[in-house]
Design an enzyme around this catalytic site. Structure first.
Site, PDB file in Angstrom:
ATOM      1  N   LYS A 126       5.617   9.058   8.471  1.00  0.00           N
ATOM      2  CA  LYS A 126       5.483   8.547   9.847  1.00  0.00           C
ATOM      3  C   LYS A 126       6.597   9.049  10.778  1.00  0.00           C
ATOM      4  CE  LYS A 126       2.661   4.684   8.226  1.00  0.00           C
ATOM      5  NZ  LYS A 126       1.300   5.002   8.553  1.00  0.00           N
ATOM      6  N   ASP A 186       9.393   2.253  -0.741  1.00  0.00           N
ATOM      7  CA  ASP A 186       8.452   2.958   0.125  1.00  0.00           C
ATOM      8  C   ASP A 186       8.843   2.655   1.564  1.00  0.00           C
ATOM      9  OD1 ASP A 186       6.387   3.734   1.745  1.00  0.00           O
ATOM     10  OD2 ASP A 186       4.804   3.080   0.381  1.00  0.00           O
ATOM     11  N   TYR A 242       0.857  -1.183   0.000  1.00  0.00           N
ATOM     12  CA  TYR A 242       0.000   0.000   0.000  1.00  0.00           C
ATOM     13  C   TYR A 242       0.891   1.229   0.000  1.00  0.00           C
ATOM     14  CZ  TYR A 242      -3.355   3.474   1.832  1.00  0.00           C
ATOM     15  OH  TYR A 242      -4.145   4.575   2.018  1.00  0.00           O
TER      16      TYR A 242
END
Ligand code: HOZ
Length: 431
Positions: free
Chosen positions: A270, A242, A147
């Site tokens: 994050k 990613d 994702y």
């Protein structure tokens, strides 16, 4: 703690439902796959979350990854307060942006230059555009179950909320947007090699999570990342990692440092913002200089490099750099996962556990999970009962079988023991 002790949360969630679609601002946090209603959070403190009913939970979500130092770390808070006194946004350069960029280039192997954005989704969207602009090619490779935020071209067989809620692709995305997206199975070397043999000269980039966190934690099999690196180099394809979840999480320099494989570009999110909205993409200068205003690939943002967010990120990275919590955090996580494995084995329930650093997932699946096809066979009903039992015992887990659990540097022996004890009870109960 039973759900009757969460009445304020229930009432306030009903109120939210009237004015916010589904009562949440991101579907992953709705309790769609586990039943009941989300907790309404009042505050966080270190390794704990407190809901508006006053209940305390050991927090294994950590805002879905950012809080490796726990909530309200004093250094982070004081740096934010300092920045706040000077203003919240200028839409003009500040020293803080350069400071955070310098830290990132120092700590993350592939990054020579970095551009700040506001979320992982934005970073993914921008990195894909950059790779296409740089190579002059259109096709991209992604892997099922990975994702990369809700980017149109990447929302195909996606993990996280898309997998949890059973909508692996989304209406509203024109077919043209995904026509150039090739979706491969994670860890499948034959498929990978075949795809490059047939279309290598048309592929702008390959994007993947080097350790997947969005179909539960799934690790790359030996040779997988190495082969990707080789094929991308041979074919002039931009290799994008990613590292939104793994960056500053599975080691100071992310998965690329842990596995010793350097991509051309990586995305961060994050932890880099320490709980404030920060995303970033960075890599080789040669590629990064294709972005406007040096090059012609356009990408922009009014609040990009926001001073409060930068201050939070700087304090977080500095603290990680100075204290190097990784060995201890990993040791603590391993003690916890050993305890969970033992408890699951005693219960006789089908299970397997995978982990990397301070990320892990206990899967209700008898098989080792190495890809999307296997992860899709997880027993999500069992997971829902496990989740509710843990919540009742004051343990806050991600509300989906397809997400990663995160430990934080603030967790102590008591927290670990309490979690193992709770898991033992719950697993016996649901067996
Ligand atoms: N990106 C997070 C991990 N899958 C979920 C957060 C969200 O989508 O709200």
């Amino acid at each position: 703690m039973s759900s009757s002790r969460r009445t304020q949360s229930e009432r306030q969630f009903e109120r939210a439902l009237k004015v916010i679609p589904g009562g949440v601002n991101s579907p992953a946090r709705a309790f769609g796959a586990v039943g009941g209603h989300p907790l309404i959070i009042d505050r966080g403190e270190g390794q704990y979350l407190y809901d508006i009913d006053g209940n305390r939970y050991i927090d294994f979500v950590g805002s879905w990854g950012p809080h490796i130092l726990g909530h309200r770390h004093p250094r982070v808070i004081s740096r934010i307060e300092e920045a706040l006194k000077k203003g919240t946004s200028f839409g003009a350069p500040t020293l803080l942006e350069t400071e955070l960029a310098e830290l990132v280039t120092e700590l993350v192997p592939c990054v020579e230059k970095v551009r700040m954005v506001n979320s992982g989704t934005e970073a993914a969207m921008s990195a894909i555009r950059l790779a296409r602009g740089f190579t002059g090619r259109d096709k991209i490779i992604k892997f099922a179950g990975c994702y990369h935020g809700h980017v149109d071209s990447l929302l195909v067989q996606a993990g996280s909320g898309a997998l949890t809620l059973g909508t692996p692709s989304s209406p509203g995305i024109p077919q043209g947007c995904t026509a150039d997206t090739l979706v491969l199975e994670y860890n499948d070397l034959d498929q990978l090699q075949e795809t490059f043999e047939q279309q290598g000269d048309q592929i702008a980039c390959l994007i993947l999570e080097p350790v997947v966190g969005n179909m539960g934690v799934v690790l790359p099999e030996p040779g997988f990342l190495e082969t990707i690196r080789e094929l991308c180099s041979q074919n002039g394809t931009v290799f994008i990692m990613d590292e939104v979840m793994t960056g500053f999480r599975v080691s100071m320099g992310g998965a690329q440092q842990r596995f010793g494989i350097t991509p051309d570009i990586c995305m961060l999110g994050k932890v880099i913002g320490g709980g404030m909205p920060v995303g970033a993409y960075g890599g080789k200068s040669e590629i990064m200089d294709t972005i406007s205003p040096v090059g012609t690939v356009y990408q922009a943002g009014t609040l990009s490099g926001n001073p409060i967010a930068m201050a939070s990120g700087i304090a977080t990275l500095e603290c990680l750099k100075e204290t190097n919590p990784y060995p201890q955090l990993e040791e603590k996580t391993q003690r916890l996962t050993e305890g969970l494995r033992t408890a699951a084995a005693k219960s006789g329930l089908p299970h397997t556990l995978s982990e990397c650093g301070s990320m892990f997932t206990l899967f209700f699946n008898p098989d080792k999970v190495t890809n999307y096809t296997i992860s899709a066979r997880n027993d999500t009903d069992l997971f829902a009962r496990y989740f509710q039992g843990m919540l009742d015992r004051g343990i806050y887990l991600p509300c989906s079988q397809f997400e990663a659990n995160f430990t934080s540097a603030m967790m102590n022996d008591d927290d670990i023991n309490q979690t193992i004890q709770a898991a033992g009870e719950v697993l016996q109960e649901i067996a």
